[in-house]
Design an enzyme around this catalytic site. Structure first.
Site, short mmCIF file in Angstrom:
data_model
loop_
_atom_site.label_atom_id
_atom_site.label_comp_id
_atom_site.label_asym_id
_atom_site.label_seq_id
_atom_site.Cartn_x
_atom_site.Cartn_y
_atom_site.Cartn_z
N HIS A 201 0.21 -1.08 0.32
CA HIS A 201 0.12 0.14 -0.44
C HIS A 201 0.88 1.50 0.16
CE1 HIS A 201 1.03 -0.67 4.50
NE2 HIS A 201 0.70 1.07 3.88
C1 UD1 Z 1 -2.10 5.50 5.94
C2 UD1 Z 1 -1.31 5.27 6.89
C3 UD1 Z 1 0.18 4.86 6.80
C4 UD1 Z 1 -0.64 3.51 7.24
C5 UD1 Z 1 -1.57 2.70 6.40
C6 UD1 Z 1 -1.91 1.67 6.60
C7 UD1 Z 1 -0.18 8.04 6.29
C8 UD1 Z 1 0.15 9.00 5.96
N1 UD1 Z 1 -0.35 7.32 6.25
O1 UD1 Z 1 -1.95 5.54 5.04
O2 UD1 Z 1 1.60 5.10 7.27
O3 UD1 Z 1 0.88 1.83 7.07
O4 UD1 Z 1 -2.50 3.75 6.58
O5 UD1 Z 1 -3.47 1.30 6.42
O6 UD1 Z 1 -1.38 8.50 7.70
N2 UD1 Z 1 -9.51 4.32 2.10
C9 UD1 Z 1 -10.61 3.98 1.70
N3 UD1 Z 1 -11.14 3.30 2.92
C10 UD1 Z 1 -10.33 3.09 4.89
C11 UD1 Z 1 -9.46 4.12 4.08
C12 UD1 Z 1 -8.82 4.48 3.20
O7 UD1 Z 1 -11.21 3.50 1.13
O8 UD1 Z 1 -11.16 2.64 5.62
C13 UD1 Z 1 -9.06 4.90 0.77
C14 UD1 Z 1 -9.15 6.91 0.74
O9 UD1 Z 1 -9.78 6.40 -0.78
C15 UD1 Z 1 -7.91 6.83 0.39
C16 UD1 Z 1 -6.53 5.79 1.05
O10 UD1 Z 1 -7.69 4.67 0.40
O11 UD1 Z 1 -7.30 8.31 -0.14
C17 UD1 Z 1 -5.97 6.37 0.72
O12 UD1 Z 1 -6.02 6.26 2.56
P1 UD1 Z 1 -5.08 6.84 3.23
O13 UD1 Z 1 -5.58 7.20 5.57
O14 UD1 Z 1 -4.99 8.49 3.35
O15 UD1 Z 1 -3.92 6.30 3.63
P2 UD1 Z 1 -3.44 4.82 3.50
O16 UD1 Z 1 -3.07 5.05 2.26
O17 UD1 Z 1 -3.79 3.86 4.16
#
Ligand code: UD1
Length: 357
Positions: A201
């Site tokens: 990821h």
């Molecule tokens: C975040 C953390 C990362 C951690 C990871 C674990 C930061 C900078 N990054 O990354 O360090 O290793 O979490 O998973 O804080 N999304 C969904 N549903 C959810 C959550 C996210 O659909 O419940 C999608 C959204 O489109 C979002 C994307 O995933 O834009 C990324 O989510 P985000 O929380 O921004 O960062 P992660 O890649 O999950």
């Protein structure tokens, strides 16, 4: 009575907060749980609360997704009134996600003490958003709770006074130790006898079409030798969809609940990942881990554990996989203080800190 406020927001930090919530409860202090809502899907959040027996959050800020600036700003904006109203004696922040740095910033300006759980980790790679979050959070924290000696050294090198640093061990391993017996009882659910477990990821691997295509092609080659089971993070699923990449050779599944994923990890032949926490969990379990990154903020997993950094080097991945399949994989030992008692040591450190304030 002391009042501790915990801030969590993203999947790995539910696993880190659970043991501390338990230990604070045993101490009999008042505690408040704030969920920022950075992760909000049922299988990225709710199932973790259920399986780890985390109480319902007292506040859910519902920030959701967004750019780094907007997500961080939104956590700050919504968290400030909560912390002003609650007036805790100390705020605990976990790991290195955007919710962590946002809460630390708010508290430090309100002169509320901050304790950082998993302090001192450094990848020395500022292209990782988490590295920025680690540096800023540590800089602002009053109590730095480190998992291993490298964390202490990094902080001291940055000029942090040694009396702020407490080496408490790896709190994520507390959850693992507690729930591994349950994971071992999980049914096999039709997964193959031998398989590579994959998670992916990191923006550096999944956000560019070229990199994601390259990694996926390597995984397809892996699947010619060993079944590949791949629980797909929502970010990665979105990118695969956007870039029109799909491979039938891999078993794609949804992100998994904690215990089910732990069961898969403990039964896998090898794990291929770019996660931080999984490098640690495989070291504890003694399962070979091939990390698709050029660096790690968790060097102890390479020095003492089963982790090998293969980066983007396809030849290295092939070689290490060959080693695993021929029974010559790297062996490791469990690092000190990865013993399931870190939650209690954290509460002891908090107790000493609060006694002096
Ligand atoms: C975040 C953390 C990362 C951690 C990871 C674990 C930061 C900078 N990054 O990354 O360090 O290793 O979490 O998973 O804080 N999304 C969904 N549903 C959810 C959550 C996210 O659909 O419940 C999608 C959204 O489109 C979002 C994307 O995933 O834009 C990324 O989510 P985000 O929380 O921004 O960062 P992660 O890649 O999950």
């Amino acid at each position: 009575m002391k009042h501790v406020l915990h801030v969590v927001g993203a999947r790995p930090n539910f696993v880190k907060a659970a043991p501390v919530l338990l230990a604070v409860r045993e101490k009999g202090w008042r505690q408040t749980l704030v969920h920022t809502g950075q992760h909000y899907d049922r299988n990225m959040s709710d199932v973790f609360f259920t399986q780890l027996e985390i109480p319902q959050p007292d506040f859910n800020l519902g920030v959701g997704s967004g750019s780094h600036a907007s997500q961080t700003a939104e956590v700050m904006r919504r968290f400030e009134p909560v912390v002003l109203e609650q007036k805790p004696d100390i705020v605990l922040v976990y790991g290195d996600v955007n919710s962590t740095v946002a809460a630390a910033l708010v508290c430090s300006k309100l002169l509320i003490p901050v304790a950082h759980v998993e302090a001192g980790l450094r990848s020395f790679d500022r292209t990782m958003p988490e590295e920025i979050n680690r540096i800023v959070t540590d800089r602002l924290s009053d109590l730095l709770l480190t998992p291993s000696a490298d964390g202490d050294m990094n902080l001291q090198r940055e000029g942090v006074s040694p009396d702020k640093i407490h080496r408490v061990g790896n709190v994520m391993i507390d959850s693992l130790v507690r729930l591994l017996p349950l994971a071992r009882k999980c049914p096999k659910n039709g997964f193959p006898e031998k398989f590579a477990l994959v998670t992916l990821h990191r923006p550096s691997n999944v956000d560019s079409r070229e990199n994601l295509q390259r990694v996926m092609s390597s995984l397809v080659e892996v699947s010619e030798q060993l079944a590949v089971v791949f629980p797909v993070h929502p970010r990665t699923r979105q990118r695969l969809h956007e870039f029109g990449i799909g491979f039938d050779a891999l078993h794609f599944v949804d992100p998994m609940p904690y215990i089910d994923f732990l069961a898969l990890q403990s039964r896998s032949t090898v794990v291929i990942t770019d996660s931080g926490g999984i490098q640690e969990e495989t070291t504890y379990l003694g399962i070979p881990c091939l990390t698709l990154r050029n660096n790690t903020e968790r060097p102890i997993t390479v020095e003492m554990g089963t982790n090998v950094l293969v980066g983007e080097d396809k030849a290295r991945l092939d070689l290490e996989l060959e080693n695993v399949l021929s029974g010559r994989s790297k062996r490791g030992v469990v690092p000190p203080l990865w013993d399931g008692c870190t939650g209690t040591r954290i509460v002891d450190a908090l107790s000493d800190f609060l006694a002096g304030h």
